[in-house]
Motif scaffolding. Structure first.
Motif, PDB file in Angstrom:
ATOM      1  N   THR A  63       0.818  -1.213   0.000  1.00  0.00           N
ATOM      2  CA  THR A  63       0.000   0.000   0.000  1.00  0.00           C
ATOM      3  C   THR A  63       0.849   1.260   0.000  1.00  0.00           C
ATOM      4  O   THR A  63       0.321   2.365   0.022  1.00  0.00           O
ATOM      5  CB  THR A  63      -0.933   0.019   1.231  1.00  0.00           C
ATOM      6  OG1 THR A  63      -0.131   0.013   2.428  1.00  0.00           O
ATOM      7  CG2 THR A  63      -1.842  -1.200   1.239  1.00  0.00           C
ATOM      8  N   GLY A  64       2.192   1.088  -0.002  1.00  0.00           N
ATOM      9  CA  GLY A  64       3.090   2.237   0.025  1.00  0.00           C
ATOM     10  C   GLY A  64       3.521   2.580   1.423  1.00  0.00           C
ATOM     11  O   GLY A  64       2.949   2.127   2.420  1.00  0.00           O
ATOM     12  N   ASP A  65       4.575   3.386   1.529  1.00  0.00           N
ATOM     13  CA  ASP A  65       5.096   3.859   2.817  1.00  0.00           C
ATOM     14  C   ASP A  65       5.500   2.701   3.727  1.00  0.00           C
ATOM     15  O   ASP A  65       5.337   2.772   4.951  1.00  0.00           O
ATOM     16  CB  ASP A  65       4.073   4.749   3.540  1.00  0.00           C
ATOM     17  CG  ASP A  65       3.747   6.009   2.746  1.00  0.00           C
ATOM     18  OD1 ASP A  65       4.671   6.549   2.120  1.00  0.00           O
ATOM     19  OD2 ASP A  65       2.581   6.426   2.751  1.00  0.00           O
ATOM     20  N   GLY A  98      -4.971   7.302   6.274  1.00  0.00           N
ATOM     21  CA  GLY A  98      -5.956   6.833   5.302  1.00  0.00           C
ATOM     22  C   GLY A  98      -7.262   7.582   5.449  1.00  0.00           C
ATOM     23  O   GLY A  98      -7.308   8.815   5.412  1.00  0.00           O
ATOM     24  N   THR A  99      -8.337   6.846   5.664  1.00  0.00           N
ATOM     25  CA  THR A  99      -9.673   7.444   5.768  1.00  0.00           C
ATOM     26  C   THR A  99     -10.103   7.684   7.213  1.00  0.00           C
ATOM     27  O   THR A  99     -11.261   7.982   7.468  1.00  0.00           O
ATOM     28  CB  THR A  99     -10.711   6.532   5.097  1.00  0.00           C
ATOM     29  OG1 THR A  99     -10.688   5.242   5.740  1.00  0.00           O
ATOM     30  CG2 THR A  99     -10.403   6.349   3.626  1.00  0.00           C
ATOM     31  N   GLY A 136      -3.894  -0.684  19.844  1.00  0.00           N
ATOM     32  CA  GLY A 136      -4.210   0.491  19.056  1.00  0.00           C
ATOM     33  C   GLY A 136      -5.700   0.747  19.040  1.00  0.00           C
ATOM     34  O   GLY A 136      -6.505  -0.120  19.382  1.00  0.00           O
ATOM     35  N   PHE A 137      -6.083   1.941  18.631  1.00  0.00           N
ATOM     36  CA  PHE A 137      -7.499   2.221  18.416  1.00  0.00           C
ATOM     37  C   PHE A 137      -7.660   3.057  17.164  1.00  0.00           C
ATOM     38  O   PHE A 137      -6.748   3.769  16.735  1.00  0.00           O
ATOM     39  CB  PHE A 137      -8.168   2.864  19.632  1.00  0.00           C
ATOM     40  CG  PHE A 137      -7.443   4.018  20.258  1.00  0.00           C
ATOM     41  CD1 PHE A 137      -7.736   5.328  19.902  1.00  0.00           C
ATOM     42  CD2 PHE A 137      -6.492   3.813  21.254  1.00  0.00           C
ATOM     43  CE1 PHE A 137      -7.090   6.397  20.491  1.00  0.00           C
ATOM     44  CE2 PHE A 137      -5.841   4.877  21.859  1.00  0.00           C
ATOM     45  CZ  PHE A 137      -6.135   6.176  21.477  1.00  0.00           C
ATOM     46  N   TRP A 138      -8.828   2.916  16.554  1.00  0.00           N
ATOM     47  CA  TRP A 138      -9.076   3.442  15.213  1.00  0.00           C
ATOM     48  C   TRP A 138     -10.432   4.117  15.149  1.00  0.00           C
ATOM     49  O   TRP A 138     -11.435   3.545  15.550  1.00  0.00           O
ATOM     50  CB  TRP A 138      -9.017   2.287  14.203  1.00  0.00           C
ATOM     51  CG  TRP A 138      -9.533   2.602  12.850  1.00  0.00           C
ATOM     52  CD1 TRP A 138     -10.776   2.287  12.341  1.00  0.00           C
ATOM     53  CD2 TRP A 138      -8.850   3.297  11.797  1.00  0.00           C
ATOM     54  NE1 TRP A 138     -10.886   2.738  11.047  1.00  0.00           N
ATOM     55  CE2 TRP A 138      -9.730   3.364  10.684  1.00  0.00           C
ATOM     56  CE3 TRP A 138      -7.577   3.861  11.701  1.00  0.00           C
ATOM     57  CZ2 TRP A 138      -9.365   3.984   9.494  1.00  0.00           C
ATOM     58  CZ3 TRP A 138      -7.219   4.480  10.504  1.00  0.00           C
ATOM     59  CH2 TRP A 138      -8.101   4.533   9.423  1.00  0.00           C
ATOM     60  N   GLN A 139     -10.435   5.334  14.648  1.00  0.00           N
ATOM     61  CA  GLN A 139     -11.671   6.069  14.400  1.00  0.00           C
ATOM     62  C   GLN A 139     -11.843   6.201  12.899  1.00  0.00           C
ATOM     63  O   GLN A 139     -11.005   6.801  12.222  1.00  0.00           O
ATOM     64  CB  GLN A 139     -11.601   7.459  15.029  1.00  0.00           C
ATOM     65  CG  GLN A 139     -12.787   8.369  14.681  1.00  0.00           C
ATOM     66  CD  GLN A 139     -12.557   9.807  15.101  1.00  0.00           C
ATOM     67  OE1 GLN A 139     -11.733  10.095  15.955  1.00  0.00           O
ATOM     68  NE2 GLN A 139     -13.281  10.733  14.476  1.00  0.00           N
ATOM     69  N   GLY A 140     -12.886   5.605  12.362  1.00  0.00           N
ATOM     70  CA  GLY A 140     -13.120   5.679  10.930  1.00  0.00           C
ATOM     71  C   GLY A 140     -13.827   4.441  10.431  1.00  0.00           C
ATOM     72  O   GLY A 140     -14.257   3.584  11.203  1.00  0.00           O
TER      73      GLY A 140
END
Length: 248
Positions: free
Chosen positions: A30-32, A91-92, A107-111
Motif C-alpha cells: 500500500t506504500g510507505d 488513510g480514511t 491500538g485504536f481506530w476512528q473511521g
C-alpha cells in the motif's frame, strides 16, 4: 470491538516471505512501507516496516474501533496508561497506539472499518488474548476506555468464566483476558501483551515451514476438544499462535 491486527517488523520482504509460507497469505503493498495480507482474496492483517531503529519493538498489535479517538486517548491517559503515537490522520480515519497500565500495547481506530472483518469469522484471526497480571483490573481498564458492556446496541459484552475474562460480540468470542501466570520478569517474551491467534489448516505443516524459515516454536502444543494450537516466534521475534481444528 476489535477491527484490525497489524505487525510491526524490521524487514518487510522477509516478513512477507515468512507469513506467506506459514499462513498461506498473499500481500499487496500500500506504500510507505506497509502491506495488507490477504487469504482467498479477503483482507487478514497488516504488516508494516517503519524507518529502521535499533530499539524498535516488533509484534502483533490489535486495533479497536472507537467513535472518537481523542476521547479514547484522554481516557487512556486519565487511567495512568500511555498514548505512544497519535491520534494521527491515517488513510480514511485516525489511529493511535497506546500501552495499558501493565505495558501491553494496543491500538485504536476512528473511521470506517473493513466490511466482514470480524474476529472469529472468515479470514480474520481466530481470537485475541491479553496475557497480563490481573485480568479483572485489565478488564476494568479496557471496559472504561473502549466502552465495553455499555447499553448501546451492538456493543461487546464481558463475562468472567473459568478464571478469565471473555469479551463477546453477539455470539462470537472476540477476545480473552487471562491473568496470574505472568510475574514481574525482565524477559521481554513474558511481559504483558496482546496475543493474536490465527487459523491454519495443518498445524504440523505450519510449524515445519516456520522453523525452516528461521522461526521457532515458543510453546508446547495445546490440545482441547475442538482445536490444537502452538505459539510460534517469527524470525524477527514477533509471537503469534497457530490454531488448527482437532480432527481426532
Amino acid at each position: 470491538m476489535p477491527c484490525w491486527v497489524s505487525l510491526m517488523t524490521r524487514d518487510l520482504p522477509a516478513g512477507q516471505e515468512f507469513y506467506a509460507a506459514v499462513m498461506g497469505w498473499e500481500f499487496r503493498d500500500t506504500g510507505d512501507g506497509l502491506s495488507v495480507a490477504f487469504r482467498d482474496g479477503t483482507p487478514v492483517a497488516g504488516i508494516g516496516a517503519p524507518a529502521p531503529s535499533p530499539g524498535l519493538p516488533v509484534g502483533w498489535t490489535p486495533y479497536f474501533a472507537v467513535d472518537d479517538a481523542d476521547v479514547t486517548a484522554a481516557r487512556v491517559r486519565e487511567r495512568g496508561a500511555t498514548v505512544a503515537v497519535g491520534p494521527l490522520p491515517f488513510g480514511t480515519g485516525r489511529a493511535a497506539l497506546a500501552a495499558d497500565p501493565d505495558g501491553a500495547v494496543f491500538g485504536f481506530w476512528q473511521g470506517g472499518v473493513i466490511p466482514d472483518w470480524s474476529v472469529g469469522r472468515g479470514s480474520a484471526p481466530a481470537w485475541l488474548e491479553l496475557r497480563t497480571r490481573d485480568a479483572f483490573a485489565a478488564a476494568i481498564f479496557y471496559g472504561q476506555v473502549l466502552d465495553w458492556a455499555d447499553d448501546s446496541t451492538g456493543c461487546c459484552t464481558v463475562s468472567y468464566e473459568h478464571d478469565r475474562v471473555v469479551l463477546r460480540h453477539g455470539r462470537d468470542t472476540v477476545a480473552r483476558i487471562t491473568g496470574g501466570a505472568i510475574e514481574a520478569d525482565p524477559d521481554p517474551h513474558v511481559r504483558p501483551r496482546w496475543h493474536t491467534h490465527f487459523h491454519v489448516p495443518d498445524l504440523e505443516a505450519a510449524v515445519e515451514r516456520a522453523t525452516a524459515l528461521g522461526g521457532s516454536v515458543a510453546s508446547p502444543v495445546q490440545t482441547t476438544g475442538t482445536s490444537r494450537s502452538v505459539t510460534l516466534r517469527d524470525p524477527d521475534g514477533a509471537l503469534f499462535t497457530a490454531v488448527a481444528a482437532n480432527t481426532a
